[in-house]
Structure formats: structure tokens, C-alpha cells
Design a protein around this motif. Structure first.
Motif, PDB file in Angstrom:
ATOM      1  N   ASN A  47       0.820  -1.217   0.000  1.00  0.00           N
ATOM      2  CA  ASN A  47       0.000   0.000   0.000  1.00  0.00           C
ATOM      3  C   ASN A  47       0.851   1.264   0.000  1.00  0.00           C
ATOM      4  O   ASN A  47       0.331   2.360   0.186  1.00  0.00           O
ATOM      5  CB  ASN A  47      -0.927   0.017   1.227  1.00  0.00           C
ATOM      6  N   SER A  48       2.149   1.119  -0.199  1.00  0.00           N
ATOM      7  CA  SER A  48       3.076   2.247  -0.150  1.00  0.00           C
ATOM      8  C   SER A  48       3.740   2.443  -1.506  1.00  0.00           C
ATOM      9  O   SER A  48       3.553   1.665  -2.432  1.00  0.00           O
ATOM     10  CB  SER A  48       4.155   2.004   0.910  1.00  0.00           C
ATOM     11  N   ALA A  49       4.533   3.490  -1.591  1.00  0.00           N
ATOM     12  CA  ALA A  49       5.349   3.744  -2.775  1.00  0.00           C
ATOM     13  C   ALA A  49       6.805   3.582  -2.372  1.00  0.00           C
ATOM     14  O   ALA A  49       7.196   3.904  -1.260  1.00  0.00           O
ATOM     15  CB  ALA A  49       5.101   5.149  -3.305  1.00  0.00           C
ATOM     16  N   ALA A  50       7.633   3.078  -3.293  1.00  0.00           N
ATOM     17  CA  ALA A  50       9.045   2.845  -3.002  1.00  0.00           C
ATOM     18  C   ALA A  50       9.900   3.479  -4.090  1.00  0.00           C
ATOM     19  O   ALA A  50       9.486   3.601  -5.247  1.00  0.00           O
ATOM     20  CB  ALA A  50       9.329   1.346  -2.927  1.00  0.00           C
ATOM     21  N   LEU A  51      11.096   3.874  -3.696  1.00  0.00           N
ATOM     22  CA  LEU A  51      12.082   4.419  -4.618  1.00  0.00           C
ATOM     23  C   LEU A  51      13.251   3.450  -4.660  1.00  0.00           C
ATOM     24  O   LEU A  51      13.844   3.139  -3.620  1.00  0.00           O
ATOM     25  CB  LEU A  51      12.557   5.796  -4.138  1.00  0.00           C
ATOM     26  N   VAL A  52      13.591   2.957  -5.830  1.00  0.00           N
ATOM     27  CA  VAL A  52      14.698   2.023  -5.978  1.00  0.00           C
ATOM     28  C   VAL A  52      15.976   2.836  -6.185  1.00  0.00           C
ATOM     29  O   VAL A  52      16.038   3.707  -7.053  1.00  0.00           O
ATOM     30  CB  VAL A  52      14.463   1.058  -7.159  1.00  0.00           C
ATOM     31  N   ILE A  53      16.986   2.554  -5.373  1.00  0.00           N
ATOM     32  CA  ILE A  53      18.274   3.232  -5.475  1.00  0.00           C
ATOM     33  C   ILE A  53      19.284   2.215  -6.004  1.00  0.00           C
ATOM     34  O   ILE A  53      19.484   1.158  -5.400  1.00  0.00           O
ATOM     35  CB  ILE A  53      18.723   3.787  -4.106  1.00  0.00           C
ATOM     36  N   GLU A  54      19.906   2.533  -7.122  1.00  0.00           N
ATOM     37  CA  GLU A  54      20.822   1.607  -7.768  1.00  0.00           C
ATOM     38  C   GLU A  54      22.084   1.374  -6.944  1.00  0.00           C
ATOM     39  O   GLU A  54      22.516   2.224  -6.178  1.00  0.00           O
ATOM     40  CB  GLU A  54      21.215   2.119  -9.165  1.00  0.00           C
ATOM     41  N   LYS A  55      22.677   0.207  -7.155  1.00  0.00           N
ATOM     42  CA  LYS A  55      23.853  -0.222  -6.395  1.00  0.00           C
ATOM     43  C   LYS A  55      25.025   0.763  -6.460  1.00  0.00           C
ATOM     44  O   LYS A  55      25.653   1.017  -5.430  1.00  0.00           O
ATOM     45  CB  LYS A  55      24.294  -1.610  -6.876  1.00  0.00           C
ATOM     46  N   PRO A  56      25.355   1.355  -7.621  1.00  0.00           N
ATOM     47  CA  PRO A  56      26.484   2.300  -7.636  1.00  0.00           C
ATOM     48  C   PRO A  56      26.276   3.497  -6.701  1.00  0.00           C
ATOM     49  O   PRO A  56      27.233   3.969  -6.080  1.00  0.00           O
ATOM     50  CB  PRO A  56      26.558   2.753  -9.104  1.00  0.00           C
ATOM     51  N   ILE A  57      25.058   3.970  -6.581  1.00  0.00           N
ATOM     52  CA  ILE A  57      24.787   5.086  -5.669  1.00  0.00           C
ATOM     53  C   ILE A  57      24.923   4.622  -4.227  1.00  0.00           C
ATOM     54  O   ILE A  57      25.489   5.323  -3.388  1.00  0.00           O
ATOM     55  CB  ILE A  57      23.393   5.691  -5.934  1.00  0.00           C
ATOM     56  N   LEU A  58      24.412   3.423  -3.919  1.00  0.00           N
ATOM     57  CA  LEU A  58      24.548   2.872  -2.570  1.00  0.00           C
ATOM     58  C   LEU A  58      26.014   2.716  -2.199  1.00  0.00           C
ATOM     59  O   LEU A  58      26.426   3.053  -1.090  1.00  0.00           O
ATOM     60  CB  LEU A  58      23.821   1.531  -2.467  1.00  0.00           C
ATOM     61  N   ILE A  88      12.584  16.148  -1.003  1.00  0.00           N
ATOM     62  CA  ILE A  88      12.823  15.058  -0.056  1.00  0.00           C
ATOM     63  C   ILE A  88      14.335  14.906   0.057  1.00  0.00           C
ATOM     64  O   ILE A  88      15.025  14.787  -0.957  1.00  0.00           O
ATOM     65  CB  ILE A  88      12.207  13.736  -0.545  1.00  0.00           C
ATOM     66  N   ILE A  89      14.841  14.888   1.282  1.00  0.00           N
ATOM     67  CA  ILE A  89      16.275  14.760   1.515  1.00  0.00           C
ATOM     68  C   ILE A  89      16.509  13.475   2.297  1.00  0.00           C
ATOM     69  O   ILE A  89      16.014  13.324   3.418  1.00  0.00           O
ATOM     70  CB  ILE A  89      16.820  15.982   2.279  1.00  0.00           C
ATOM     71  N   ILE A  90      17.252  12.551   1.691  1.00  0.00           N
ATOM     72  CA  ILE A  90      17.530  11.247   2.304  1.00  0.00           C
ATOM     73  C   ILE A  90      19.020  11.192   2.613  1.00  0.00           C
ATOM     74  O   ILE A  90      19.850  11.330   1.725  1.00  0.00           O
ATOM     75  CB  ILE A  90      17.145  10.098   1.360  1.00  0.00           C
ATOM     76  N   SER A  91      19.347  10.989   3.890  1.00  0.00           N
ATOM     77  CA  SER A  91      20.742  10.968   4.319  1.00  0.00           C
ATOM     78  C   SER A  91      21.021   9.719   5.136  1.00  0.00           C
ATOM     79  O   SER A  91      20.217   9.353   5.999  1.00  0.00           O
ATOM     80  CB  SER A  91      21.052  12.195   5.185  1.00  0.00           C
ATOM     81  N   PRO A  92      22.168   9.064   4.880  1.00  0.00           N
ATOM     82  CA  PRO A  92      22.521   7.906   5.700  1.00  0.00           C
ATOM     83  C   PRO A  92      22.910   8.339   7.106  1.00  0.00           C
ATOM     84  O   PRO A  92      23.532   9.382   7.298  1.00  0.00           O
ATOM     85  CB  PRO A  92      23.702   7.286   4.962  1.00  0.00           C
ATOM     86  N   LEU A  93      22.515   7.566   8.081  1.00  0.00           N
ATOM     87  CA  LEU A  93      22.913   7.794   9.468  1.00  0.00           C
ATOM     88  C   LEU A  93      23.943   6.730   9.815  1.00  0.00           C
ATOM     89  O   LEU A  93      23.609   5.644  10.255  1.00  0.00           O
ATOM     90  CB  LEU A  93      21.718   7.687  10.414  1.00  0.00           C
ATOM     91  N   HIS A  94      25.198   7.042   9.553  1.00  0.00           N
ATOM     92  CA  HIS A  94      26.261   6.088   9.851  1.00  0.00           C
ATOM     93  C   HIS A  94      26.533   6.098  11.344  1.00  0.00           C
ATOM     94  O   HIS A  94      26.534   7.138  11.989  1.00  0.00           O
ATOM     95  CB  HIS A  94      27.525   6.416   9.066  1.00  0.00           C
ATOM     96  N   GLN A  95      26.756   4.913  11.869  1.00  0.00           N
ATOM     97  CA  GLN A  95      27.006   4.760  13.295  1.00  0.00           C
ATOM     98  C   GLN A  95      28.266   5.526  13.684  1.00  0.00           C
ATOM     99  O   GLN A  95      29.298   5.433  13.020  1.00  0.00           O
ATOM    100  CB  GLN A  95      27.158   3.282  13.637  1.00  0.00           C
TER     101      GLN A  95
END
Length: 75
Positions: free
Chosen positions: A10-21, A41-48
């Protein structure tokens, strides 16, 4: 790069390609912070954050590698 959302249950998803990951050092276990400024929309990794054990381990490596130089500097 232009992307479209895909249906995921019931949601929408955004696929992020492996090179970007790989570029951002993100994997499936990485927590992500998602914020908006009202237009974007701003998506940022939260690295430990490194903990005290990581710090002490790194410090021991530096001390071992540069012992003589550090001793000379301390004089």
C-alpha cells in the motif's frame, strides 16, 4: 537521473541503484534520515558514530606506528 516511484504493497518505493549505494557507503542495514523542506525530499545515511572502543583501538595503532616520533615530540 530521473526516477519514478514503484508500488510496494500500500506504499510507494524508490529504488536506489547499487552504484549510488556504494558511493554513499549504504547497505540494507543502514538507517536513513528522511526530511523535507516542503519542496524536496532529503535522504541521508545515518552512519554509526565511532564508540570509545573504536577510538582506543585507533589510538593504539597510531601509538604503535609512531611511538618514537611521539616520544621525541614529548621532550
Amino acid at each position: 537521473m530521473t526516477k519514478k516511484l514503484i508500488q510496494h504493497g500500500n506504499s510507494a518505493a524508490l529504488v536506489i541503484e547499487k552504484p549510488i549505494l556504494q558511493l554513499l557507503n549504504i547497505d540494507l542495514d543502514t538507517d536513513l534520515e528522511i526530511i523535507t523542506d516542503g519542496k524536496n525530499i532529503i535522504i541521508s545515511p545515518l552512519h554509526q558514530q565511532p564508540n570509545e572502543a573504536d577510538f582506543l583501538h585507533s589510538l593504539a595503532k597510531v601509538n604503535k606506528r609512531h611511538r618514537k616520533t611521539l616520544e621525541d615530540l614529548a621532550k
